[in-house]
Write a protein that holds these residues in place. Structure first.
Motif, PDB file in Angstrom:
ATOM      1  N   TRP A 196       0.847  -1.187   0.000  1.00 48.58           N
ATOM      2  CA  TRP A 196       0.000   0.000   0.000  1.00 48.58           C
ATOM      3  C   TRP A 196       0.889   1.246   0.000  1.00 48.58           C
ATOM      4  O   TRP A 196       1.905   1.298   0.703  1.00 48.58           O
ATOM      5  CB  TRP A 196      -0.909   0.019   1.219  1.00 48.58           C
ATOM      6  CG  TRP A 196      -1.910  -1.104   1.262  1.00 48.58           C
ATOM      7  CD1 TRP A 196      -2.148  -2.045   0.301  1.00 48.58           C
ATOM      8  CD2 TRP A 196      -2.803  -1.397   2.338  1.00 48.58           C
ATOM      9  NE1 TRP A 196      -3.143  -2.903   0.708  1.00 48.58           N
ATOM     10  CE2 TRP A 196      -3.571  -2.530   1.958  1.00 48.58           C
ATOM     11  CE3 TRP A 196      -3.044  -0.820   3.576  1.00 48.58           C
ATOM     12  CZ2 TRP A 196      -4.540  -3.087   2.774  1.00 48.58           C
ATOM     13  CZ3 TRP A 196      -4.012  -1.372   4.401  1.00 48.58           C
ATOM     14  CH2 TRP A 196      -4.757  -2.493   4.001  1.00 48.58           C
ATOM     15  N   ILE A 197       0.473   2.244  -0.749  1.00 47.92           N
ATOM     16  CA  ILE A 197       1.280   3.462  -0.907  1.00 47.92           C
ATOM     17  C   ILE A 197       0.506   4.644  -0.334  1.00 47.92           C
ATOM     18  O   ILE A 197      -0.638   4.898  -0.729  1.00 47.92           O
ATOM     19  CB  ILE A 197       1.620   3.709  -2.386  1.00 47.92           C
ATOM     20  CG1 ILE A 197       2.256   2.455  -2.998  1.00 47.92           C
ATOM     21  CG2 ILE A 197       2.558   4.910  -2.523  1.00 47.92           C
ATOM     22  CD1 ILE A 197       2.432   2.527  -4.489  1.00 47.92           C
ATOM     23  N   SER A 198       1.131   5.364   0.594  1.00 47.68           N
ATOM     24  CA  SER A 198       0.438   6.442   1.305  1.00 47.68           C
ATOM     25  C   SER A 198       1.335   7.661   1.437  1.00 47.68           C
ATOM     26  O   SER A 198       2.556   7.581   1.294  1.00 47.68           O
ATOM     27  CB  SER A 198       0.026   5.975   2.709  1.00 47.68           C
ATOM     28  OG  SER A 198      -0.756   4.796   2.666  1.00 47.68           O
ATOM     29  N   HIS A 199       0.687   8.800   1.739  1.00 49.66           N
ATOM     30  CA  HIS A 199       1.388  10.039   2.077  1.00 49.66           C
ATOM     31  C   HIS A 199       0.827  10.585   3.384  1.00 49.66           C
ATOM     32  O   HIS A 199      -0.354  10.378   3.699  1.00 49.66           O
ATOM     33  CB  HIS A 199       1.204  11.104   0.985  1.00 49.66           C
ATOM     34  CG  HIS A 199       1.875  10.787  -0.304  1.00 49.66           C
ATOM     35  ND1 HIS A 199       1.472  11.323  -1.512  1.00 49.66           N
ATOM     36  CD2 HIS A 199       2.943   9.993  -0.592  1.00 49.66           C
ATOM     37  CE1 HIS A 199       2.254  10.878  -2.474  1.00 49.66           C
ATOM     38  NE2 HIS A 199       3.148  10.065  -1.947  1.00 49.66           N
ATOM     39  N   ASN A 200       1.679  11.289   4.116  1.00 49.85           N
ATOM     40  CA  ASN A 200       1.272  11.939   5.354  1.00 49.85           C
ATOM     41  C   ASN A 200       0.831  13.367   5.033  1.00 49.85           C
ATOM     42  O   ASN A 200       1.633  14.201   4.620  1.00 49.85           O
ATOM     43  CB  ASN A 200       2.442  11.946   6.346  1.00 49.85           C
ATOM     44  CG  ASN A 200       2.043  12.475   7.705  1.00 49.85           C
ATOM     45  OD1 ASN A 200       1.338  13.472   7.813  1.00 49.85           O
ATOM     46  ND2 ASN A 200       2.512  11.822   8.759  1.00 49.85           N
ATOM     47  N   LEU A 201      -0.457  13.646   5.202  1.00 47.41           N
ATOM     48  CA  LEU A 201      -0.996  14.961   4.853  1.00 47.41           C
ATOM     49  C   LEU A 201      -0.395  16.073   5.704  1.00 47.41           C
ATOM     50  O   LEU A 201      -0.196  17.197   5.229  1.00 47.41           O
ATOM     51  CB  LEU A 201      -2.516  14.948   4.990  1.00 47.41           C
ATOM     52  CG  LEU A 201      -3.264  14.035   4.008  1.00 47.41           C
ATOM     53  CD1 LEU A 201      -4.741  13.965   4.361  1.00 47.41           C
ATOM     54  CD2 LEU A 201      -3.087  14.531   2.577  1.00 47.41           C
ATOM     55  N   SER A 224      -5.452  10.566  -5.954  1.00 47.33           N
ATOM     56  CA  SER A 224      -5.092  10.257  -4.572  1.00 47.33           C
ATOM     57  C   SER A 224      -6.219  10.723  -3.658  1.00 47.33           C
ATOM     58  O   SER A 224      -6.850  11.752  -3.913  1.00 47.33           O
ATOM     59  CB  SER A 224      -3.770  10.928  -4.185  1.00 47.33           C
ATOM     60  OG  SER A 224      -2.703  10.393  -4.946  1.00 47.33           O
ATOM     61  N   ALA A 225      -6.466   9.960  -2.603  1.00 51.06           N
ATOM     62  CA  ALA A 225      -7.632  10.192  -1.745  1.00 51.06           C
ATOM     63  C   ALA A 225      -7.197  10.675  -0.368  1.00 51.06           C
ATOM     64  O   ALA A 225      -6.329  10.073   0.264  1.00 51.06           O
ATOM     65  CB  ALA A 225      -8.444   8.904  -1.609  1.00 51.06           C
ATOM     66  N   ALA A 226      -7.830  11.752   0.092  1.00 51.16           N
ATOM     67  CA  ALA A 226      -7.555  12.314   1.416  1.00 51.16           C
ATOM     68  C   ALA A 226      -8.847  12.370   2.223  1.00 51.16           C
ATOM     69  O   ALA A 226      -9.937  12.529   1.670  1.00 51.16           O
ATOM     70  CB  ALA A 226      -6.953  13.709   1.291  1.00 51.16           C
ATOM     71  N   ALA A 227      -8.717  12.245   3.534  1.00 45.04           N
ATOM     72  CA  ALA A 227      -9.869  12.315   4.433  1.00 45.04           C
ATOM     73  C   ALA A 227      -9.489  13.127   5.656  1.00 45.04           C
ATOM     74  O   ALA A 227      -8.439  12.903   6.264  1.00 45.04           O
ATOM     75  CB  ALA A 227     -10.303  10.899   4.849  1.00 45.04           C
ATOM     76  N   ILE A 271      -4.418   7.867   0.480  1.00 40.18           N
ATOM     77  CA  ILE A 271      -4.188   6.703  -0.382  1.00 40.18           C
ATOM     78  C   ILE A 271      -3.744   7.238  -1.730  1.00 40.18           C
ATOM     79  O   ILE A 271      -4.493   7.928  -2.415  1.00 40.18           O
ATOM     80  CB  ILE A 271      -5.459   5.844  -0.541  1.00 40.18           C
ATOM     81  CG1 ILE A 271      -5.984   5.389   0.828  1.00 40.18           C
ATOM     82  CG2 ILE A 271      -5.166   4.638  -1.430  1.00 40.18           C
ATOM     83  CD1 ILE A 271      -7.272   4.584   0.746  1.00 40.18           C
ATOM     84  N   VAL A 272      -2.503   6.932  -2.100  1.00 38.25           N
ATOM     85  CA  VAL A 272      -1.910   7.484  -3.321  1.00 38.25           C
ATOM     86  C   VAL A 272      -2.508   6.796  -4.546  1.00 38.25           C
ATOM     87  O   VAL A 272      -2.906   5.630  -4.497  1.00 38.25           O
ATOM     88  CB  VAL A 272      -0.378   7.328  -3.275  1.00 38.25           C
ATOM     89  CG1 VAL A 272       0.280   7.850  -4.569  1.00 38.25           C
ATOM     90  CG2 VAL A 272       0.184   8.075  -2.068  1.00 38.25           C
ATOM     91  N   ALA A 300     -13.305   4.275  -5.347  1.00 39.11           N
ATOM     92  CA  ALA A 300     -13.064   3.026  -4.610  1.00 39.11           C
ATOM     93  C   ALA A 300     -12.169   3.267  -3.397  1.00 39.11           C
ATOM     94  O   ALA A 300     -12.328   2.606  -2.355  1.00 39.11           O
ATOM     95  CB  ALA A 300     -12.445   1.986  -5.539  1.00 39.11           C
ATOM     96  N   LYS A 301     -11.257   4.225  -3.504  1.00 42.68           N
ATOM     97  CA  LYS A 301     -10.397   4.554  -2.362  1.00 42.68           C
ATOM     98  C   LYS A 301     -11.224   5.176  -1.234  1.00 42.68           C
ATOM     99  O   LYS A 301     -11.037   4.870  -0.049  1.00 42.68           O
ATOM    100  CB  LYS A 301      -9.281   5.501  -2.801  1.00 42.68           C
ATOM    101  CG  LYS A 301      -8.278   4.898  -3.788  1.00 42.68           C
ATOM    102  CD  LYS A 301      -7.248   5.941  -4.203  1.00 42.68           C
ATOM    103  CE  LYS A 301      -6.118   5.356  -5.037  1.00 42.68           C
ATOM    104  NZ  LYS A 301      -6.531   4.958  -6.379  1.00 42.68           N
ATOM    105  N   PHE A 302     -12.159   6.086  -1.609  1.00 41.92           N
ATOM    106  CA  PHE A 302     -13.063   6.646  -0.598  1.00 41.92           C
ATOM    107  C   PHE A 302     -13.876   5.541   0.071  1.00 41.92           C
ATOM    108  O   PHE A 302     -14.049   5.546   1.300  1.00 41.92           O
ATOM    109  CB  PHE A 302     -14.025   7.647  -1.251  1.00 41.92           C
ATOM    110  CG  PHE A 302     -13.393   8.925  -1.729  1.00 41.92           C
ATOM    111  CD1 PHE A 302     -12.203   9.408  -1.202  1.00 41.92           C
ATOM    112  CD2 PHE A 302     -14.018   9.677  -2.723  1.00 41.92           C
ATOM    113  CE1 PHE A 302     -11.635  10.588  -1.645  1.00 41.92           C
ATOM    114  CE2 PHE A 302     -13.471  10.868  -3.172  1.00 41.92           C
ATOM    115  CZ  PHE A 302     -12.278  11.320  -2.637  1.00 41.92           C
TER     116      PHE A 302
END
Length: 489
Positions: free
Chosen positions: A49-54, A88-91, A104-105, A142-144
């Motif tokens: 899984w590939i992610s970024h720190n907001l 990319s999805a942010a919450a 989620i990148v 789908a990421k949401f």
């Protein structure tokens, strides 16, 4: 500052991309006067899984803006514009602006379990018809849905009607406006798989299908709207307007001045995006391409056909960080030039599956055709060839869907200085390649969309013409296709 320049102002353009965040100062002629960038961590877990720190991205953005404003040399900042990594999805919590999880990148494939359940249902065709996008975990919907099904903090915020789900443009905008503005625009919204590209708004049926409340999503406005005002985290005494937002691929298309139907470009970033302007015609494709929106200005929508490659620049990063075959990306040019031209090594870069036109999200990467003579140079060469082959496959599909397509490939991005890759692309595609004089066009494109630099004229730094026969080019592409076919049997 010279006396003749007293009236000149600068646009501060933000490019929040996959590997880094960049801030540019752009003058009235479209020249980049200053650029500063800061990378952020690519967070990859044991599942891939590939992610970024907001929070890291926000902190970098503040630092970069502060640095840029120290170099404005007395000029006034008249506007701010934004371009961004798409899909990319942010919450985050609407009330506090605090992130609820890592983003989620776009490369991340974890939501495949969600889309696979819909593939053989009638909704899959409806999704393609309404959004122009084949059902895929690549897109943000789908990421949401994955967030809502798997993250307790996000589920709780949703239940409390205090949830924002959005792409990175909206995250940057929200932060720049101190939580006052929650908006997006069509170039980004059309890539979520939740927007009906025919009427330009979120689709109620698709929201229900993915389990997403419309109240969690940003409002969609024109790409050149006034998105609000910002004092750039307190750096300015008075707010300035945010005048443009465009997804990075569409912003590059704008800066390439591909403003007429038939003109197209290829952006070489972490992935590659091949985008063809189809004007006001919304052309549906059933051959592995996506239909999206380039921009909406003054209420008029311009459409594109698009194909996306997950790994182009990221292949070079893999060569460097994982295989340790190179120490700097610039080495790949001379190494590929020095490779044995008779070597048959093929790299299939399906590290997170293969997107259009192959659409095999479960496919695994593969290195085949090696002999005892295959060495570092040949593997590096195969990696660059894989980029050219994928791009060419998409261009050929576009040529079938849009017969009046231009004969020149406009290219931009971090890999355009690689002479081997540019010539290889020209050879296998049998088209001219026009290299932009500006390597990174997304920040410039969104500034131009916001009415900066009305006198801007694009410059070409180099052209590559095919130096291979069409027969030999087709042989290479056939061998490439046969290797993918063997893996998918």
């Amino acid at each position: 500052m010279k006396d003749g320049d007293l009236m000149e102002t600068l646009t501060l353009s933000i490019d929040q991309s996959t590997q880094s965040t960049k801030v540019f100062l752009i003058n009235n002629q479209g020249s980049i006067k200053y650029k500063v960038s800061q990378g952020h961590k690519q967070i990859v877990n044991e599942k891939g899984w590939i992610s970024h720190n907001l929070n890291e991205i926000e902190g970098n953005l503040k630092t970069l803006i502060h640095s840029a404003l120290q170099h404005r040399e007395g000029y006034t900042i008249s506007a701010v514009t934004i371009t961004n990594q798409r899909e990319s999805a942010a919450a985050w919590r609407k009330s506090t602006g605090e992130p609820l999880d890592l983003s989620i990148v776009w490369q991340d494939n974890r939501a495949e379990t969600i889309t696979s359940q819909m593939l053989n249902q009638p909704i899959a065709k409806s999704i393609k018809d309404k959004t122009g996008l084949a059902l895929s975990p690549y897109f943000t919907a789908a990421k949401f849905a994955w967030f809502l099904q798997n993250d307790p903090a996000i589920k709780l915020a949703d239940e409390e009607h205090d949830l924002c789900l959005a792409t990175m443009d909206s995250w940057v905008l929200y932060k720049l406006t101190n939580g006052k503005v929650f908006k997006t625009e069509p170039s980004n919204a059309s890539r979520t798989q939740l927007m009906n590209i025919h009427d330009g708004d979120w689709d109620s049926t698709l929201l229900q299908q993915f389990g997403i409340d419309r109240a969690c999503l940003p409002t969609i406005v024109d790409s050149d709207a006034i998105f609000g005002g910002t004092d750039l985290f307190g750096e300015l005494s008075q707010p300035v307007p945010i005048t443009s937002i465009l997804g990075d691929s569409q912003a590059a298309l704008y800066a390439e001045q591909c403003l007429k139907a038939g003109e197209f470009k290829v952006t070489f970033g972490t992935g590659s995006s091949i985008v063809l302007n189809t004007g006001t015609d919304c052309i549906s494709s059933n051959v592995g391409l996506n239909t999206s929106i380039a921009w909406r200005k003054n209420g008029e929508t311009t459409y594109v056909l698009e194909g996306n490659i997950n790994y182009s620049g990221a292949i070079v990063t893999w060569l460097k960080n994982n295989l340790h075959l190179i120490t700097t990306p610039s080495e790949t040019d001379s190494m590929a030039q020095s490779a044995n031209p008779n070597d048959t090594t093929i790299l299939i870069p399906a590290f997170t599956g293969m997107a259009a036109p192959y659409n095999h999200p479960s496919l695994k990467a593969n290195l085949s055709g090696m002999t005892i003579l295959t060495g570092r140079n040949e593997i590096v060469c195969a990696a660059l060839n894989a980029v050219a082959f994928q791009i060419t496959d998409i261009i050929k599909l576009m040529q079938k869907s849009f017969t009046s397509m231009n004969k020149t490939i406009n290219v931009d991005g971090g890999m355009i200085s690689n002479k081997y890759l540019m010539q290889r692309l020209s050879n296998v595609a049998q088209l001219d390649v026009a290299v932009s004089s500006v390597q990174e066009l997304s920040a410039l494109g969104t500034a131009l969309n916001g009415d900066a630099a009305p006198s801007y004229s694009k410059e070409i730094s180099k052209r590559y013409l095919p130096q291979m026969s069409s027969v030999d080019a087709n042989k290479l592409l056939s061998h490439w296709a046969s290797q993918i076919e063997q893996l998918t049997k």
